[in-house]
Design a protein around this motif. Structure first.
Motif, PDB file in Angstrom:
ATOM      1  N   PHE A  37      45.663  29.843  47.451  1.00 23.81           N
ATOM      2  CA  PHE A  37      45.253  30.439  48.709  1.00 23.81           C
ATOM      3  C   PHE A  37      43.919  31.156  48.484  1.00 23.81           C
ATOM      4  CE2 PHE A  37      48.933  30.393  51.686  1.00 23.81           C
ATOM      5  CZ  PHE A  37      49.865  29.789  50.868  1.00 23.81           C
ATOM      6  N   ARG A  38      43.262  31.449  49.574  1.00 22.82           N
ATOM      7  CA  ARG A  38      42.066  32.282  49.481  1.00 22.82           C
ATOM      8  C   ARG A  38      41.997  33.220  50.674  1.00 22.82           C
ATOM      9  NH1 ARG A  38      37.239  27.818  50.556  1.00 22.82           N
ATOM     10  NH2 ARG A  38      37.589  27.541  52.805  1.00 22.82           N
ATOM     11  N   GLN A  39      41.315  34.334  50.441  1.00 19.25           N
ATOM     12  CA  GLN A  39      41.145  35.320  51.513  1.00 19.25           C
ATOM     13  C   GLN A  39      39.748  35.912  51.426  1.00 19.25           C
ATOM     14  OE1 GLN A  39      44.045  38.507  51.589  1.00 19.25           O
ATOM     15  NE2 GLN A  39      43.731  38.761  53.794  1.00 19.25           N
ATOM     16  N   ASP A  90      32.873  29.282  50.968  1.00 25.08           N
ATOM     17  CA  ASP A  90      33.999  29.261  50.031  1.00 25.08           C
ATOM     18  C   ASP A  90      34.178  30.610  49.333  1.00 25.08           C
ATOM     19  OD1 ASP A  90      32.967  25.952  49.147  1.00 25.08           O
ATOM     20  OD2 ASP A  90      34.682  26.496  50.403  1.00 25.08           O
ATOM     21  N   THR A  91      33.268  31.517  49.555  1.00 31.99           N
ATOM     22  CA  THR A  91      33.364  32.836  48.943  1.00 31.99           C
ATOM     23  C   THR A  91      34.622  33.548  49.413  1.00 31.99           C
ATOM     24  OG1 THR A  91      30.969  33.060  48.706  1.00 31.99           O
ATOM     25  CG2 THR A  91      32.270  35.100  48.767  1.00 31.99           C
ATOM     26  N   ALA A  92      35.444  33.980  48.465  1.00 27.92           N
ATOM     27  CA  ALA A  92      36.721  34.612  48.781  1.00 27.92           C
ATOM     28  C   ALA A  92      37.405  35.017  47.481  1.00 27.92           C
ATOM     29  CB  ALA A  92      37.626  33.662  49.553  1.00 27.92           C
ATOM     30  N   VAL A  93      38.483  35.761  47.624  1.00 21.31           N
ATOM     31  CA  VAL A  93      39.394  35.970  46.509  1.00 21.31           C
ATOM     32  C   VAL A  93      40.415  34.837  46.554  1.00 21.31           C
ATOM     33  CG1 VAL A  93      41.095  37.480  45.431  1.00 21.31           C
ATOM     34  CG2 VAL A  93      39.081  38.461  46.575  1.00 21.31           C
ATOM     35  N   TYR A  94      40.582  34.171  45.426  1.00 21.22           N
ATOM     36  CA  TYR A  94      41.494  33.040  45.337  1.00 21.22           C
ATOM     37  C   TYR A  94      42.764  33.465  44.605  1.00 21.22           C
ATOM     38  CZ  TYR A  94      38.008  29.811  47.106  1.00 21.22           C
ATOM     39  OH  TYR A  94      37.108  29.153  47.920  1.00 21.22           O
ATOM     40  N   TYR A  95      43.900  33.117  45.202  1.00 21.24           N
ATOM     41  CA  TYR A  95      45.193  33.499  44.672  1.00 21.24           C
ATOM     42  C   TYR A  95      46.021  32.267  44.315  1.00 21.24           C
ATOM     43  CZ  TYR A  95      44.198  38.031  46.851  1.00 21.24           C
ATOM     44  OH  TYR A  95      43.614  39.227  47.219  1.00 21.24           O
ATOM     45  N   CYS A  96      46.685  32.353  43.199  1.00 20.62           N
ATOM     46  CA  CYS A  96      47.670  31.363  42.797  1.00 20.62           C
ATOM     47  C   CYS A  96      49.032  31.834  43.319  1.00 20.62           C
ATOM     48  CB  CYS A  96      47.681  31.261  41.273  1.00 20.62           C
ATOM     49  SG  CYS A  96      48.870  30.111  40.582  1.00 20.62           S
ATOM     50  N   GLY A 118      49.681  35.733  42.117  1.00 23.87           N
ATOM     51  CA  GLY A 118      48.824  36.313  41.100  1.00 23.87           C
ATOM     52  C   GLY A 118      48.003  37.438  41.676  1.00 23.87           C
ATOM     53  N   GLN A 119      47.160  38.040  40.826  1.00 24.55           N
ATOM     54  CA  GLN A 119      46.370  39.192  41.253  1.00 24.55           C
ATOM     55  C   GLN A 119      45.081  38.771  41.956  1.00 24.55           C
ATOM     56  OE1 GLN A 119      46.289  37.895  38.276  1.00 24.55           O
ATOM     57  NE2 GLN A 119      44.113  37.818  37.746  1.00 24.55           N
ATOM     58  N   GLY A 120      44.726  37.514  41.845  1.00 26.73           N
ATOM     59  CA  GLY A 120      43.536  37.005  42.515  1.00 26.73           C
ATOM     60  C   GLY A 120      42.321  36.984  41.604  1.00 26.73           C
ATOM     61  N   THR A 121      41.421  36.060  41.893  1.00 26.92           N
ATOM     62  CA  THR A 121      40.150  35.978  41.165  1.00 26.92           C
ATOM     63  C   THR A 121      39.031  35.748  42.179  1.00 26.92           C
ATOM     64  OG1 THR A 121      38.972  34.883  39.336  1.00 26.92           O
ATOM     65  CG2 THR A 121      40.375  33.484  40.713  1.00 26.92           C
ATOM     66  N   GLN A 122      37.948  36.486  42.020  1.00 29.38           N
ATOM     67  CA  GLN A 122      36.857  36.439  42.996  1.00 29.38           C
ATOM     68  C   GLN A 122      35.973  35.222  42.738  1.00 29.38           C
ATOM     69  OE1 GLN A 122      35.966  38.659  45.664  1.00 29.38           O
ATOM     70  NE2 GLN A 122      34.493  37.017  46.109  1.00 29.38           N
ATOM     71  N   VAL A 123      35.689  34.487  43.794  1.00 27.54           N
ATOM     72  CA  VAL A 123      34.721  33.396  43.770  1.00 27.54           C
ATOM     73  C   VAL A 123      33.610  33.745  44.751  1.00 27.54           C
ATOM     74  CG1 VAL A 123      34.305  30.966  44.308  1.00 27.54           C
ATOM     75  CG2 VAL A 123      36.390  31.644  43.092  1.00 27.54           C
ATOM     76  N   THR A 124      32.388  33.786  44.254  1.00 26.11           N
ATOM     77  CA  THR A 124      31.234  34.085  45.089  1.00 26.11           C
ATOM     78  C   THR A 124      30.235  32.946  44.974  1.00 26.11           C
ATOM     79  OG1 THR A 124      31.519  36.465  44.747  1.00 26.11           O
ATOM     80  CG2 THR A 124      29.385  35.722  45.576  1.00 26.11           C
ATOM     81  N   VAL A 125      29.902  32.357  46.121  1.00 20.93           N
ATOM     82  CA  VAL A 125      28.938  31.259  46.166  1.00 20.93           C
ATOM     83  C   VAL A 125      27.691  31.778  46.858  1.00 20.93           C
ATOM     84  CG1 VAL A 125      28.504  28.880  46.828  1.00 20.93           C
ATOM     85  CG2 VAL A 125      30.850  29.646  46.328  1.00 20.93           C
TER      86      VAL A 125
END
Length: 127
Positions: A37-39, A90-96, A118-125
């Motif tokens: 997921f992403r937010q 696509d920039t968001a926090v991605y969660y497993c 999961g705790q999430g991982t930040q993706v920044t484009v």
């Protein structure tokens, strides 16, 4: 109980690629439906991709089709999201996320259907 730890996020230029990884603990991993997921700020959490327990059936949001690939390695308790041709949106926090159960389609796509996160991982484009 399933614990999930994401990695692989970061800053990437438009058009670039990233590979997110999710390490799962727990003896039931190979029976779990998994998803990414992403937010983004101000947005609801959305399902980007999902995969059934065997890896044979997958789901992609329209925004991810043709660019993202979800996969899993049950021997290693890992789930991956390969993201290509990344865009600023696509920039968001991605969660497993992980869920138990046996949906007819093989996967779930709604946030409430997933019990473990999961705790999430930040993706920044950005350029």
């Amino acid at each position: 109980q399933v614990q999930l730890v994401e990695s692989g996020g970061g800053l990437v230029q438009p058009g670039g690629s990233l590979r997110l990884s999710c390490k799962a603990s727990g003896r039931t991993f190979n029976r779990n439906v998994m998803a990414w997921f992403r937010q983004a700020p101000g947005n609801e959490r959305e399902c980007v991709a999902a995969i059934d327990w065997s890896g044979g059936r997958t789901y992609y949001a329209d925004s991810a089709k043709g660019r993202f690939t979800i996969s899993r390695d049950n021997a290693k308790n890992m789930v991956y999201l390969q993201m290509n041709s990344l865009k600023p949106e696509d920039t968001a926090v991605y969660y497993c996320a992980a869920a138990s159960g046996s949906p007819t389609s093989g996967y779930y796509t709604r946030e409430y259907e997933y019990r473990y996160w999961g705790q999430g991982t930040q993706v920044t484009v950005s350029s």
